[in-house]
Scaffold this motif. Structure first.
Motif, PDB file in Angstrom:
ATOM      1  N   LEU A  80       0.848  -1.196   0.000  1.00 38.34           N
ATOM      2  CA  LEU A  80       0.000   0.000   0.000  1.00 38.34           C
ATOM      3  C   LEU A  80       0.882   1.244   0.000  1.00 38.34           C
ATOM      4  CD1 LEU A  80      -2.895  -0.721   2.552  1.00 38.34           C
ATOM      5  CD2 LEU A  80      -3.059  -0.624   0.061  1.00 38.34           C
ATOM      6  N   LYS A  81       0.815   2.009  -1.081  1.00 41.19           N
ATOM      7  CA  LYS A  81       1.626   3.222  -1.153  1.00 41.19           C
ATOM      8  C   LYS A  81       1.053   4.327  -0.272  1.00 41.19           C
ATOM      9  CE  LYS A  81       3.999   6.238  -4.397  1.00 41.19           C
ATOM     10  NZ  LYS A  81       4.294   6.543  -5.817  1.00 41.19           N
ATOM     11  N   ASN A  82      -0.284   4.427  -0.244  1.00 43.61           N
ATOM     12  CA  ASN A  82      -0.957   5.466   0.560  1.00 43.61           C
ATOM     13  C   ASN A  82      -2.012   4.812   1.449  1.00 43.61           C
ATOM     14  OD1 ASN A  82       0.309   7.904  -0.719  1.00 43.61           O
ATOM     15  ND2 ASN A  82      -0.726   7.071  -2.533  1.00 43.61           N
ATOM     16  N   PRO A  83      -1.603   4.223   2.564  1.00 39.76           N
ATOM     17  CA  PRO A  83      -2.553   3.517   3.433  1.00 39.76           C
ATOM     18  C   PRO A  83      -3.563   4.465   4.065  1.00 39.76           C
ATOM     19  CG  PRO A  83      -0.423   3.724   4.525  1.00 39.76           C
ATOM     20  CD  PRO A  83      -0.230   4.192   3.109  1.00 39.76           C
ATOM     21  N   LYS A  84      -4.828   4.048   4.045  1.00 38.51           N
ATOM     22  CA  LYS A  84      -5.885   4.845   4.672  1.00 38.51           C
ATOM     23  C   LYS A  84      -5.902   4.596   6.179  1.00 38.51           C
ATOM     24  CE  LYS A  84      -8.917   4.986   0.605  1.00 38.51           C
ATOM     25  NZ  LYS A  84      -8.058   4.229  -0.314  1.00 38.51           N
ATOM     26  N   LYS A  85      -6.534   5.508   6.897  1.00 36.36           N
ATOM     27  CA  LYS A  85      -6.626   5.388   8.352  1.00 36.36           C
ATOM     28  C   LYS A  85      -7.381   4.120   8.725  1.00 36.36           C
ATOM     29  CE  LYS A  85      -7.982   8.052  12.441  1.00 36.36           C
ATOM     30  NZ  LYS A  85      -8.595   9.305  12.935  1.00 36.36           N
ATOM     31  N   VAL A  86      -6.856   3.410   9.716  1.00 29.81           N
ATOM     32  CA  VAL A  86      -7.485   2.144  10.112  1.00 29.81           C
ATOM     33  C   VAL A  86      -8.604   2.394  11.114  1.00 29.81           C
ATOM     34  CG1 VAL A  86      -5.338   0.875   9.715  1.00 29.81           C
ATOM     35  CG2 VAL A  86      -5.863   1.719  12.018  1.00 29.81           C
TER      36      VAL A  86
END
Length: 296
Positions: free
Chosen positions: A76-82
Motif C-alpha cells: 500500500l503506497k498510501n494507506p488509509k486510516k485504520v
C-alpha cells in the motif's frame, strides 16, 4: 463485549488485508510443493487458499491495525486510516484459516494457529516483537521461511509431524529462511521515519540504509551457495543453471537499486523500489520453483 457499529466491510479495511501481497510470499509454497512426495490436488488447493487468501491477509490486517502507518507500507503506497473494523476483520480471516486447516489435519491446524499467534505477537503492543531488531529479524526469517515451508508440506501430505524428521525437507526449509534473512531488512529500508516514530528499532535502522544493502548482499551470496550445495546433495545438478538463470534478474535489480541508493539514500531507498524488488524476486522464484516442481 464487542463495541457498537463495527463495520468490517469498509473499503479501507479490506485494502489493509493486502491480499495481492500474498503473491510475494508464494515462492515458499511452491518450494514446499516441490519438496513434497505425496501431495494430493485437494490438499494443494486447500493449503494454497488457506495461506494466501486467509492467513497472510489476517496477519497483514492485524499488523496494520496496530501499526497505524501514515506512510507507505508493503503493498500500500498510501494507506488509509485504520478502524476497529479492521481488527475484527483480521480476526475473522484468522478464524476462517483455522477452520479450513481443521479439514486438512490436526498438525497443520496447530501450525496455522502458531503462525497466527506469532504474527500477533509481532505487532501487538503488549509484546511487539517488531521493536526488537534481532528477534524480529529471526522471527520473520524462521516463520515466513522454514516454518511456513514445513507447514505447507504437512498440509500437503498425510504423514503429520513425522515429516519433520526428513533431512532433505529440513534442509530445504532452512534455505527459505536464509533467503528471507537477507531480503527482510530490505522491506524496512524505506520505513525508518515511521519506525522511529513508534519506537520500533528495526534491523534496517540499526544497520543504516547502506548497511542494509551490504547485509543483504552477504545473505544473498550465502543463499546462492546453499541452494547450489542443496541441488548437488539431492542429485539435481540440472537445476543449478535454471536457478542461476531465474534469479539473475533479481541480482541485476538488486545491484541497480544498490547503486542508486549509494548516490542518494533519501531519494532511492523508497517504497516503489522496494516493491519492485519484491515483484522481481517473487516472480523469479515462483517461476523457478514451479519449474522445479514439474521437472523433477
Amino acid at each position: 463485549m464487542l463495541p457498537r457499529n463495527i463495520n468490517m466491510f469498509k473499503k479501507s479495511s479490506w485494502e489493509h488485508l493486502r491480499i495481492p501481497f500474498s503473491y510475494y510470499l508464494m515462492p515458499v509454497f511452491w518450494f514446499g510443493l516441490s519438496s513434497s512426495t505425496q501431495a494430493s490436488v485437494y490438499n494443494i488447493i486447500a493449503v494454497g487458499i488457506i495461506l494466501h487468501l486467509f492467513l497472510y491477509p489476517s496477519s497483514n490486517g492485524y499488523n496494520s491495525y496496530y501499526d497505524k502507518d501514515e506512510k507507505s507500507i508493503g503493498g500500500l503506497k498510501n494507506p488509509k486510516k485504520v478502524s476497529v473494523g479492521l481488527y475484527y476483520l483480521s480476526l475473522t480471516f484468522f478464524a476462517l484459516a483455522l477452520l479450513g486447516a481443521l479439514f486438512i489435519n490436526i498438525a497443520f491446524f496447530l501450525m496455522v494457529l502458531l503462525y497466527g499467534l506469532v504474527s500477533m505477537a509481532y505487532s501487538h503492543p503488549s509484546v511487539r516483537l517488531k521493536k526488537y531488531p534481532y528477534i524480529s529479524w529471526l522471527t520473520a526469517g524462521v516463520f515466513q521461511g522454514a516454518f511456513t515451508l514445513l507447514m505447507c508440506v504437512i498440509g500437503f501430505e498425510p504423514g503429520g509431524l513425522d515429516l519433520l524428521l526428513k533431512t532433505d525437507l529440513l534442509l530445504s526449509s532452512l534455505l527459505t529462511t536464509i533467503l528471507l534473512l537477507g531480503s527482510y531488512p530490505l522491506t524496512q529500508v524505506y520505513q525508518h521515519e515511521e519506525d522511529l516514530k513508534r519506537g520500533d528499532i528495526t534491523l534496517s535502522l540499526k544497520l543504516g540504509k547502506i548497511g542494509t544493502f551490504y547485509f543483504a548482499s552477504i545473505w544473498f551470496l550465502v543463499a546462492g551457495i546453499a541452494f547450489i550445495w542443496y541441488f548437488l546433495r539431492v542429485d539435481h545438478i540440472w537445476a543449478i543453471p535454471w536457478f542461476l538463470g531465474a534469479t539473475s534478474p533479481l541480482l541485476v535489480y538488486f545491484l541497480y537499486w544498490f547503486s542508486l541508493v549509494q548516490k542518494d539514500q533519501n531519494l532511492y531507498a523508497n517504497h516503489s523500489m522496494a516493491m519492485g524488488m519484491n515483484q522481481v524476486s517473487s516472480t523469479c522464484l515462483n517461476f523457478f520453483f514451479i519449474y522445479y516442481f514439474f521437472a523433477q
